[in-house]
Every structure is written in C-alpha cells, then in structure tokens.
Enzyme design. Structure first.
Site, PDB file in Angstrom:
ATOM      1  CG  ASP A  37      19.327  16.022  11.184  1.00 29.41           C
ATOM      2  OD1 ASP A  37      18.699  15.562  12.319  1.00 29.41           O
ATOM      3  OD2 ASP A  37      20.633  16.532  10.938  1.00 29.41           O
ATOM      4  N   GLY A  38      15.543  14.987  10.978  1.00 32.75           N
ATOM      5  CA  GLY A  38      15.501  12.922  10.615  1.00 32.75           C
ATOM      6  C   GLY A  38      16.151  11.933  10.762  1.00 32.75           C
ATOM      7  CE  LYS A 190      -0.212 -16.666  -7.411  1.00 35.93           C
ATOM      8  NZ  LYS A 190       0.337 -16.313  -6.379  1.00 35.93           N
ATOM      9  NE  ARG A 192       1.357 -12.338  -7.509  1.00 38.91           N
ATOM     10  CZ  ARG A 192       0.997 -11.652  -7.431  1.00 38.91           C
ATOM     11  NH1 ARG A 192       0.069 -10.662  -7.895  1.00 38.91           N
ATOM     12  NH2 ARG A 192       0.415 -12.646  -6.532  1.00 38.91           N
ATOM     13  CG  ASP A 217      -0.125 -18.658  -0.344  1.00 40.47           C
ATOM     14  OD1 ASP A 217       1.231 -19.202  -0.780  1.00 40.47           O
ATOM     15  OD2 ASP A 217      -0.730 -17.331  -1.700  1.00 40.47           O
TER      16      ASP A 217
HETATM   17  C1  R5P Z   1       3.561 -15.803  -4.873  1.00 41.21           C
HETATM   18  O1  R5P Z   1       4.416 -16.625  -5.238  1.00 41.21           O
HETATM   19  C2  R5P Z   1       3.157 -15.958  -2.687  1.00 41.21           C
HETATM   20  O2  R5P Z   1       3.515 -17.912  -2.651  1.00 41.21           O
HETATM   21  C3  R5P Z   1       1.471 -15.919  -2.897  1.00 41.21           C
HETATM   22  O3  R5P Z   1       0.920 -16.572  -3.039  1.00 41.21           O
HETATM   23  C4  R5P Z   1       1.955 -14.096  -3.342  1.00 41.21           C
HETATM   24  O4  R5P Z   1       2.940 -13.875  -2.662  1.00 41.21           O
HETATM   25  C5  R5P Z   1       0.232 -14.056  -3.123  1.00 41.21           C
HETATM   26  O5  R5P Z   1       0.149 -12.496  -3.092  1.00 41.21           O
HETATM   27  P1  R5P Z   1      -0.680 -11.269  -3.209  1.00 41.21           P
HETATM   28  O6  R5P Z   1      -2.037 -11.590  -1.839  1.00 41.21           O
HETATM   29  O7  R5P Z   1      -0.489 -10.065  -3.566  1.00 41.21           O
HETATM   30  O8  R5P Z   1      -1.791 -12.357  -4.183  1.00 41.21           O
END
Ligand code: R5P
Length: 294
Positions: A37-38, A190, A192, A217
């Site tokens: 059943d998983g 940056k 986003r 990063d």
């Molecule tokens: C952001 O705050 C993190 O330090 C990374 O820069 C981020 O998670 C990178 O995400 P992605 O590869 O989607 O740009």
C-alpha cells in the site's frame, strides 16, 4: 567508551561510509521497503541500546517521515541519544511570510525536527533573517562552517584568485575564504524577481583584472545566481569563473546551464552531486567525536 553508531537513511549511504570511517564510528544499516500500500517498513540492523546514534539524512523533505519513524524506534530500543546529521539542512529559506497566506516552513520544520531528535548537526545552514539555528530549533544545534575547507582548496588549486560573493548574504563566506587564501574579495548585489529570475549588479572590478574569479555561494538551486554573476564577470572582461558552492542542489537542468558559464563547478559533499570535490565528512566526524561520552 561507547562507540557511536552511524545510521544512514536511504540516499545517504555513501556519505555515511565516509563519516563512519573519518570518526572511527560503527556503521549501522537500515532495512527499508514499502508495503504494497506504499507505507514504510523499517528495521534497524544493529542493537542501539545505550549508544548515541547519528542518523544521516540526505534530504529532509523527502525523508522526514522515515526520520521520525527511525528516531522513535531508536529511542524505543534504548539509544542514549539520537542526533540528526543533516549535512544540508533544508527548509531554511522560507523564513518569513513575504505574501499573505504563505506558510513559514522554516519554523514549522524546525518544530517538527525538534520533537523528533535530541540534537541537530549541519553545515552552513542558510541563516538569513535568523542569526542562529537556536532561534528556530528547540534542541541543541551545531552549525559547522565549510569555509576553512573551501579556502584550503582554493589556496591549493587556484593561482591569483579573486573571491566573489554574488549577494550580500554571501559576504560571510567570501570574506573568511579570502582572508584564508590571502586574496581580495568583492560582493555583488542581487535582486531576485522570481525562483528563476535573478539580476546581479557588479561594481567596477577593473582593479583586480588578471585574477581568476571564484564565485562562492552557500547554495546552488536553480543555478541562476551563478549564471547571472558569471555573465556580469564576463561583461567586465574576466575569464569564466570557478564556482564553489557548499550545497549543490542543482535542480532540473541547472547544473548543465551553470556549467556552460563556468570554468569549473566545485562543491562539498553535503548533497551528493557530480561536482562534489571537498568532503565535509571529517568536519562532521570531529564534531560528533567531541560529543562522545567517555
Ligand atoms: C540565496 O540567498 C542563496 O545564498 C543562494 O544565492 C541562492 O539560494 C541560490 O539560488 P539559485 O541557484 O536558485 O539562484
């Protein structure tokens, strides 16, 4: 002295072998299968009675229920302490409600983990709006830093590096690593706009012309941060960067897209990935050994 027992959840077997070897710990096994059943069947193949057990969990999103069942079984079987080893700790990025109605998953996940294990050990958790894991988690936490290992790798492998953090949050890694390599560093800015929509603004780095840029990063997920930063570096006449990340998530085609912009992509082994070059197994093993009774 009681020997620590390392118990890998599915997907973390290879890392667990390295961890157990680095610390001189015993490596246990977990029998795992699905019922028709998983639902999950789990059996621990070593007696944990009176011993500290370290459950290694590769991806808490996928494995949380397994973690909860195993931790509970270990306690029931008499383990003296259950530690979650999450080399990459997920659910750290949604740490606020940015839009009405959003779930603040960092808090909820931390509450669930805190009810499940006695202690948490991880590497470079994504601490942004929270300064320390203890602001989220109700159990003792150890947050290790991969920066010294990364700095040592760069010092060994790259001549005349220029360390670059792609956003303000990355300054903590960039600054430490640059000091270690005796290299200059710069931090970009940056914005986003969406999960896969990232814009990077770069100051004039002409002063550092002739150096090999190293993008640092903590996480590569969509890879868009690395790609946007690489594009800006090329625009200023720098060669393709070496990208070094702690947690190589690289969803979908992120790795192939980012690889096309980079000289090389290097990561630690907190997440199993083709780019893994720097192991954190000894770093974690040393921290665990420091907890050993006797
Ligand atoms: C952001 O705050 C993190 O330090 C990374 O820069 C981020 O998670 C990178 O995400 P992605 O590869 O989607 O740009």
């Amino acid at each position: 002295m009681t020997l620590r027992l390392v118990l890998p959840l599915p997907g973390s077997e290879a890392f667990s072998v390295r961890l157990a070897a680095a610390g001189g710990f015993e490596l246990g096994g977990l029998e795992f299968r699905r019922f028709p059943d998983g639902e999950r069947y789990l059996r621990i193949d070593v007696d944990p009675k009176g011993r500290p057990v370290d459950i290694v969990c590769p991806n808490a999103d996928e494995h949380f229920l397994t973690l909860a069942f195993v931790a509970d079984a270990l306690r029931d079987l008499g383990a003296s302490e259950v530690t979650l080893v999450a080399p990459y700790l997920g659910y750290m990025r949604q740490d606020a409600r940015f839009r009405p109605g959003e779930a603040v998953t960092s808090r909820t996940f931390a509450r669930l983990v805190s009810c499940t294990v006695d202690r948490l050990i991880t590497v470079d958790p994504h601490l942004h709006r929270f300064a320390r894991l203890e602001e989220l988690y109700e159990i003792p936490c150890i947050a290790l830093r991969a920066a010294p290992l990364i700095g040592a790798w760069i010092a060994r492998e790259v001549a005349s590096p220029l360390i670059i953090g792609p956003d303000a949050e990355s300054e903590q890694w960039a600054a430490e690593i640059a000091t270690q390599c005796g290299a200059p560093y710069a931090v970009l800015s940056k914005t986003r706009r969406g999960d896969r929509d990232v814009q990077i603004a770069m100051p004039d780095l002409g002063l550092h012309g002739g150096r090999q840029p190293i993008l640092i990063d903590d996480i590569a997920s969509s890879g868009r941060t690395l790609i946007a930063a690489s594009t800006e570096l090329r625009r200023q006449g720098f060669p393709a960067p070496v990208c070094v990340v702690v947690h190589a998530i690289f969803g979908g085609d992120a790795f192939s897209k980012a690889s096309a912009e980079a000289l090389r992509i290097v990561s630690t082994d907190t997440v199993a990935h083709a780019s893994n070059t720097i192991s954190v197994a000894s770093l974690i093993a040393d921290a665990l050994a420091g907890l050993s009774p006797g």
